[in-house]
Design an enzyme around this catalytic site. Sequence first.
Site, PDB file in Angstrom:
ATOM      1  N   SER A 131       0.817  -1.214   0.000  1.00 58.58           N
ATOM      2  CA  SER A 131       0.000   0.000   0.000  1.00 58.58           C
ATOM      3  C   SER A 131       0.848   1.260   0.000  1.00 58.58           C
ATOM      4  O   SER A 131       1.912   1.314   0.633  1.00 58.58           O
ATOM      5  CB  SER A 131      -0.904   0.008   1.241  1.00 58.58           C
ATOM      6  OG  SER A 131      -1.518   1.264   1.436  1.00 58.58           O
ATOM      7  N   GLU A 133       0.149   3.741   1.629  1.00 61.47           N
ATOM      8  CA  GLU A 133       0.151   4.238   3.001  1.00 61.47           C
ATOM      9  C   GLU A 133       1.470   3.944   3.707  1.00 61.47           C
ATOM     10  O   GLU A 133       1.813   4.588   4.697  1.00 61.47           O
ATOM     11  CB  GLU A 133      -1.011   3.630   3.788  1.00 61.47           C
ATOM     12  CG  GLU A 133      -2.379   4.182   3.418  1.00 61.47           C
ATOM     13  CD  GLU A 133      -2.635   5.579   3.971  1.00 61.47           C
ATOM     14  OE1 GLU A 133      -2.013   5.945   4.988  1.00 61.47           O
ATOM     15  OE2 GLU A 133      -3.458   6.296   3.377  1.00 61.47           O
ATOM     16  N   TYR A 155      -2.198   0.341  10.422  1.00 65.42           N
ATOM     17  CA  TYR A 155      -2.429  -0.324   9.134  1.00 65.42           C
ATOM     18  C   TYR A 155      -1.195  -0.256   8.258  1.00 65.42           C
ATOM     19  O   TYR A 155      -0.753  -1.258   7.681  1.00 65.42           O
ATOM     20  CB  TYR A 155      -3.615   0.322   8.423  1.00 65.42           C
ATOM     21  CG  TYR A 155      -3.729  -0.042   6.959  1.00 65.42           C
ATOM     22  CD1 TYR A 155      -4.242  -1.272   6.575  1.00 65.42           C
ATOM     23  CD2 TYR A 155      -3.324   0.844   5.960  1.00 65.42           C
ATOM     24  CE1 TYR A 155      -4.345  -1.622   5.225  1.00 65.42           C
ATOM     25  CE2 TYR A 155      -3.430   0.512   4.620  1.00 65.42           C
ATOM     26  CZ  TYR A 155      -3.934  -0.723   4.257  1.00 65.42           C
ATOM     27  OH  TYR A 155      -4.023  -1.063   2.937  1.00 65.42           O
TER      28      TYR A 155
END
Length: 330
Positions: A131, A133, A155
């Site tokens: 990801s 992120e 996460y």
Amino acid sequence: MSAPRRTALITGITGQDGLYLAELLLAKGYAVHGLIRGQHNPKRELVEQLVPDVRLHHGDLTDQSSLLRALRACEPDEVYNLGAVSFVAYSWQNPHVTTDVTALGVLNLLEALRLHSGDDTSAVRFYQASSSEMFGKVQESPQHERTLLWPRSPYAVAKAYGHHLTVNYRESYALHASSGILFNHESPRRGPEFVTRKVSQAVARISLGLQDDLVMGNLDAERDWGFAGDYVEAMWLMLQQDVADDYVVATGQTHSVRELLDVAFACAGIDDWTPYVRQDAQHLRPAEVDRLVGDAGKARRVLGWQPRVGFHELVAMMVESDLAEQKHHL
């Protein structure tokens, strides 16, 4: 003589990526299997409706024995790990669950795959859904495959663990294991808790008089948004390469949440959204990620991949889908 039919196993089959990937693989003639969590998973019916030719197996990323059973049942040529606790805000509320599924789930699946493969570790090709992120507090812009990871949520930390572990298993056991560092990708199938779908659904309801306002967090955050249906093609292309590697998948363009609101409300014929939108501090992240934008040059060069659906077309697609759904319930 025609080539033997290839078989794929998808974890996270109930999510938007899993559904689009299943459709893509079925269209290419694959036998597709999906891992579904829970005996009475409420999304099972959606999978059976949209991709009825997928064979479903009960399993859980936190239970390695169930993963081994699924591998033995379908003997896949390709495994796509799309399963995760993927809502960033939830990861602060439940960091242990997020870690167990999103981080340690990768370990369980890679280890199950290693044990299943035996001496022929390159026989099954593995895709890990990494990801954007992970870049978090970005150290350079745009972000590419060699950009330092600085995750800013439980996460993102869990995704970074899974990403590095995939590289480690590739280098340690010669697994054909690739990671796709996907930037934000959306669709009408996105869950309503995610900001793009939250906006498109609220816009549809506000325009129909079913909702009064929309409560938001940071309107200045900027993201690189693409269409999930485009991004699953990149996943498949990674596993068709002779050599496994990691790839950024992105559009290379950023848009703020304010721009998202501009386009979404305009799609419903509302020029000024300010009377309908209010901010609430409870929707702000403890550690914000201000701006993400990806450099997908490697994916273009090596995979021949590029996005087809632009930002405005994507938002319009989502708003129109939610308008149709809300009208259906009137």
